[in-house]
Structure formats: C-alpha cells, structure tokens
Design a protein around this motif. Structure first.
Motif, PDB file in Angstrom:
ATOM      1  N   ASP A   1       0.814  -1.211   0.000  1.00 29.86           N
ATOM      2  CA  ASP A   1       0.000   0.000   0.000  1.00 29.86           C
ATOM      3  C   ASP A   1       0.849   1.264   0.000  1.00 29.86           C
ATOM      4  N   LEU A   2       1.805   1.344  -0.931  1.00 32.58           N
ATOM      5  CA  LEU A   2       2.639   2.527  -1.077  1.00 32.58           C
ATOM      6  C   LEU A   2       2.246   3.285  -2.335  1.00 32.58           C
ATOM      7  N   PRO A   3       2.404   4.616  -2.361  1.00 31.93           N
ATOM      8  CA  PRO A   3       2.140   5.359  -3.593  1.00 31.93           C
ATOM      9  C   PRO A   3       3.158   5.000  -4.662  1.00 31.93           C
ATOM     10  N   LEU A   4       2.714   4.994  -5.909  1.00 30.21           N
ATOM     11  CA  LEU A   4       3.581   4.609  -7.018  1.00 30.21           C
ATOM     12  C   LEU A   4       4.832   5.474  -7.070  1.00 30.21           C
ATOM     13  N   GLU A   5       4.720   6.739  -6.744  1.00 38.01           N
ATOM     14  CA  GLU A   5       5.874   7.631  -6.781  1.00 38.01           C
ATOM     15  C   GLU A   5       6.983   7.125  -5.852  1.00 38.01           C
ATOM     16  N   GLU A   6       6.616   6.638  -4.673  1.00 37.46           N
ATOM     17  CA  GLU A   6       7.607   6.104  -3.744  1.00 37.46           C
ATOM     18  C   GLU A   6       8.179   4.786  -4.254  1.00 37.46           C
ATOM     19  N   VAL A   7       7.341   3.949  -4.837  1.00 39.88           N
ATOM     20  CA  VAL A   7       7.818   2.683  -5.386  1.00 39.88           C
ATOM     21  C   VAL A   7       8.814   2.938  -6.518  1.00 39.88           C
ATOM     22  N   ALA A   8       8.553   3.967  -7.325  1.00 39.82           N
ATOM     23  CA  ALA A   8       9.467   4.287  -8.425  1.00 39.82           C
ATOM     24  C   ALA A   8      10.859   4.625  -7.917  1.00 39.82           C
ATOM     25  N   ARG A   9      10.939   5.342  -6.782  1.00 40.92           N
ATOM     26  CA  ARG A   9      12.250   5.674  -6.213  1.00 40.92           C
ATOM     27  C   ARG A   9      13.005   4.400  -5.835  1.00 40.92           C
ATOM     28  N   ARG A  10      12.285   3.416  -5.351  1.00 38.37           N
ATOM     29  CA  ARG A  10      12.932   2.158  -4.978  1.00 38.37           C
ATOM     30  C   ARG A  10      13.366   1.374  -6.211  1.00 38.37           C
ATOM     31  N   LEU A  11      12.564   1.437  -7.264  1.00 39.70           N
ATOM     32  CA  LEU A  11      12.925   0.725  -8.491  1.00 39.70           C
ATOM     33  C   LEU A  11      14.208   1.271  -9.107  1.00 39.70           C
ATOM     34  N   GLU A  12      14.500   2.545  -8.879  1.00 38.18           N
ATOM     35  CA  GLU A  12      15.688   3.143  -9.461  1.00 38.18           C
ATOM     36  C   GLU A  12      16.980   2.557  -8.888  1.00 38.18           C
ATOM     37  N   ARG A  13      16.878   1.774  -7.810  1.00 42.63           N
ATOM     38  CA  ARG A  13      18.075   1.111  -7.292  1.00 42.63           C
ATOM     39  C   ARG A  13      18.479  -0.082  -8.151  1.00 42.63           C
ATOM     40  N   TYR A  14      17.575  -0.521  -9.010  1.00 41.07           N
ATOM     41  CA  TYR A  14      17.827  -1.747  -9.771  1.00 41.07           C
ATOM     42  C   TYR A  14      18.000  -1.511 -11.266  1.00 41.07           C
ATOM     43  N   GLN A  15      17.865  -0.269 -11.716  1.00 37.87           N
ATOM     44  CA  GLN A  15      18.103   0.046 -13.119  1.00 37.87           C
ATOM     45  C   GLN A  15      18.508   1.514 -13.211  1.00 37.87           C
ATOM     46  N   ASP A  16      19.332   1.826 -14.211  1.00 36.78           N
ATOM     47  CA  ASP A  16      19.990   3.138 -14.281  1.00 36.78           C
ATOM     48  C   ASP A  16      19.089   4.276 -14.718  1.00 36.78           C
ATOM     49  N   THR A  17      18.029   3.980 -15.448  1.00 37.27           N
ATOM     50  CA  THR A  17      17.227   5.046 -16.046  1.00 37.27           C
ATOM     51  C   THR A  17      16.299   5.682 -15.017  1.00 37.27           C
ATOM     52  N   PRO A  18      16.340   7.025 -14.859  1.00 36.82           N
ATOM     53  CA  PRO A  18      15.421   7.697 -13.940  1.00 36.82           C
ATOM     54  C   PRO A  18      13.970   7.459 -14.344  1.00 36.82           C
ATOM     55  N   ILE A  19      13.090   7.439 -13.345  1.00 37.40           N
ATOM     56  CA  ILE A  19      11.663   7.216 -13.566  1.00 37.40           C
ATOM     57  C   ILE A  19      10.898   8.435 -13.082  1.00 37.40           C
TER      58      ILE A  19
END
Length: 310
Positions: free
Chosen positions: A247-265
């Motif tokens: 139950d996290l906002p997508l914006e916060e999840v995107a910040r976490r995803l950036e640890r696993y791939q180089d392209t900013p989201i």
C-alpha cells in the motif's frame, strides 16, 4: 566536507511543475502550488528556480507540453507532443543529478551500480550490505564508529561495543546504536529507518526517538516523524532479491525501483498517488515496470535516458 545535494524544496518544485504541465492538472493543483509557494521565502525561491529552468528548456511552450494520451490522438502526433516534455524532463533530471556532487559519490569508500549488492565486514566486526545505486563513507578509530550513507540503501548488522557507539548519518537523519540490526534507505529527500533487532536512537536537530524491533521512522523535509509499526522482515527482503511493498504510492515505489536500473523514472499526474502492493523480482526491473503499468492501467513511455509513467 559537507554534502551538496539539491534541496528537497527544489525537487518538490520541479515535481509540481512537471505535473502542472502534464495535461492532467486540475484547478486545485494550481491552488495547492500557490499555497506551497507562500509557505516561506525558501519555497518561493525554489519555485522561481524551477520555473526559470523549465522556461529556458522550452518545456512551458504551447507546443508539445502536454502528455495527453486521448484515444482520439493519432500516434505520430502523440509522439511529437510527448518528446519536448520528455527531453526537457531528461535535462532537468541531469542538472539535478549534477547538483548531487557526483564526485563525492565516485570517491565514496563503498559504492554500487544499479542492480548490484555489496557486502562488507568492517574492522570492528560490524557488517553492512549496500543495495544498488548506493554509496557510503565509513570511519573507524579507537573512539568512533561512523557511517555516512550518501545515497541509496544499506542494511547494518552492528557489533556490540558500548564504549564506541555506532552512528549513521544520512542527510538530516542521525542514528545511534551500540549493537543491533537495522535498515536505512534514502528515498528522494526523505530517509526511512527500520529496526529489525535491538534498539536504535533516531534524531534530528530538535527531536529524538528510541525505536524497538518492528518499528520504523521517517525523516521528511529534514524533520523526524512519529514512529510506526511495520513488518521488519520486508525491510531486508531486497538482500534476497525481492522488493516487497504494501500500500505505497507509485511515486515512492518508483524511487525504490531506481536502485535496480539506471534510467530515472518520472511518475506524472494522478499516477503518482496510485497505491501499490506486491512482491517483485529485483533481478528483472523491466518486468517490474511492465507489471506495475499493467496492474494500475497506466501508460509507460521509454525514451533515451528517461522512463515516464502516467
């Protein structure tokens, strides 16, 4: 040497402007921005810097500033309208990242690339594990044990030593322990601490909180928030290749995803507030993004140097 990074207010001002020119902003969003600007002279100054930058990039021109995807729009025209904002956003992101003193990150004692993990045992017997896109400096001597988390996320297993407290600094966050296990994540301008074992003393310039296992606390806009109860096991799931969100906002999840791939989201419009729950394989970030877009019924745009979700 103090860390130089773009103030959270500048990041917030850029985010708000991106939303206002995304084609999805409502009158209330404009009113909210006006209220945000009036909070302090610093807020207004951050807005003016962001406005000047976007104007110079041409992002506020009448041509192509919208990301509207209406079904009636033909694909070629949609591409033409998308690219100016995408290009401007990519340049904004590049300038913001340049403000993060990359030379400090490159010269960090410990650092990782996107999708990489690094485990290191320190001279005192403590161990830390760095997540992807992370960097840290460390200092140990007869009197001090100190870690500075410059970027990203780290899991700490601290060897007990009551004579030498172990301290972690991450932006405005200050963490002090004598021996315990905890996770620290820098998420944009915020810092999140989760305690897994033992007790941890968390503080900012004015307040302090003692946290026990299964508690977490966030530093937001430089200030320490109230502790909350969490499932501590989720905080270290990334060490096993899993990203668990509830139950996290997508914006916060995107910040976490950036640890696993180089392209900013970038997450624009109402998509920022869409709630996400799930367990994802961190070894396949492209699949994670595709699954998120499909489950939330949002669009994903992949451009050179930038991913946009809206």
């Amino acid at each position: 040497m103090p860390e130089h990074h773009p103030p959270p207010l500048d990041q917030e001002a850029n985010r708000r402007l991106a939303h206002l020119h995304s084609g999805r902003a409502r009158e209330q969003d404009h009113q909210d921005l006006d209220c945000w600007r009036r909070r302090s002279p610093a807020h207004e100054a951050a807005y003016q810097r962001a406005q000047t930058l976007w104007r110079h990039l041409g992002a506020l021109s009448s041509d192509g500033a919208s990301l509207d995807n209406g079904a009636e729009m033909a694909a070629p025209r949609r591409q033409r309208r998308l690219l100016p904002l995408a290009l401007a956003a990519a340049v904004v992101l590049a300038l913001v990242l340049l403000g993060q003193s990359p030379w400090r990150l490159w010269q960090a004692d410990l650092r990782t690339a996107a999708g990489e993990q690094l485990s290191r045992e320190l001279a005192d017997g403590s161990r830390l594990v760095l997540n992807g896109n992370s960097a840290a400096n460390w200092h140990l001597d007869d009197a001090n044990r100190r870690i500075e988390l410059l970027r990203g996320e780290a899991l700490f297993q601290v060897a007990a030593d009551r004579q030498r407290p172990f301290t972690v600094q991450a932006g405005d966050a200050r963490i002090r322990v004598t021996g315990t296990r905890f996770n620290v994540a820098r998420e944009g301008g915020d810092v999140l601490l989760t305690v897994i074992e033992g007790q941890v003393l968390a503080s900012d310039r004015r307040h302090r909180e003692t946290l026990n296992p299964g508690q977490a606390v966030r530093w937001k806009d430089g200030g320490l928030q109230d502790p909350v109860s969490v499932d501590a096991a989720r905080a270290e799931a990334w060490t096993r290749g899993r990203l668990i969100v509830r139950d996290l906002p997508l914006e916060e999840v995107a910040r976490r995803l950036e640890r696993y791939q180089d392209t900013p989201i970038w997450v624009l419009g109402d998509a920022r507030h869409r709630r996400v729950s799930g367990v994802f394989d961190t070894g396949d970030p492209e699949a994670m993004l595709t699954a998120l877009a499909a489950s939330l019924s949002i669009h994903q745009y992949r451009l050179p140097g930038l991913i946009i979700l809206r």
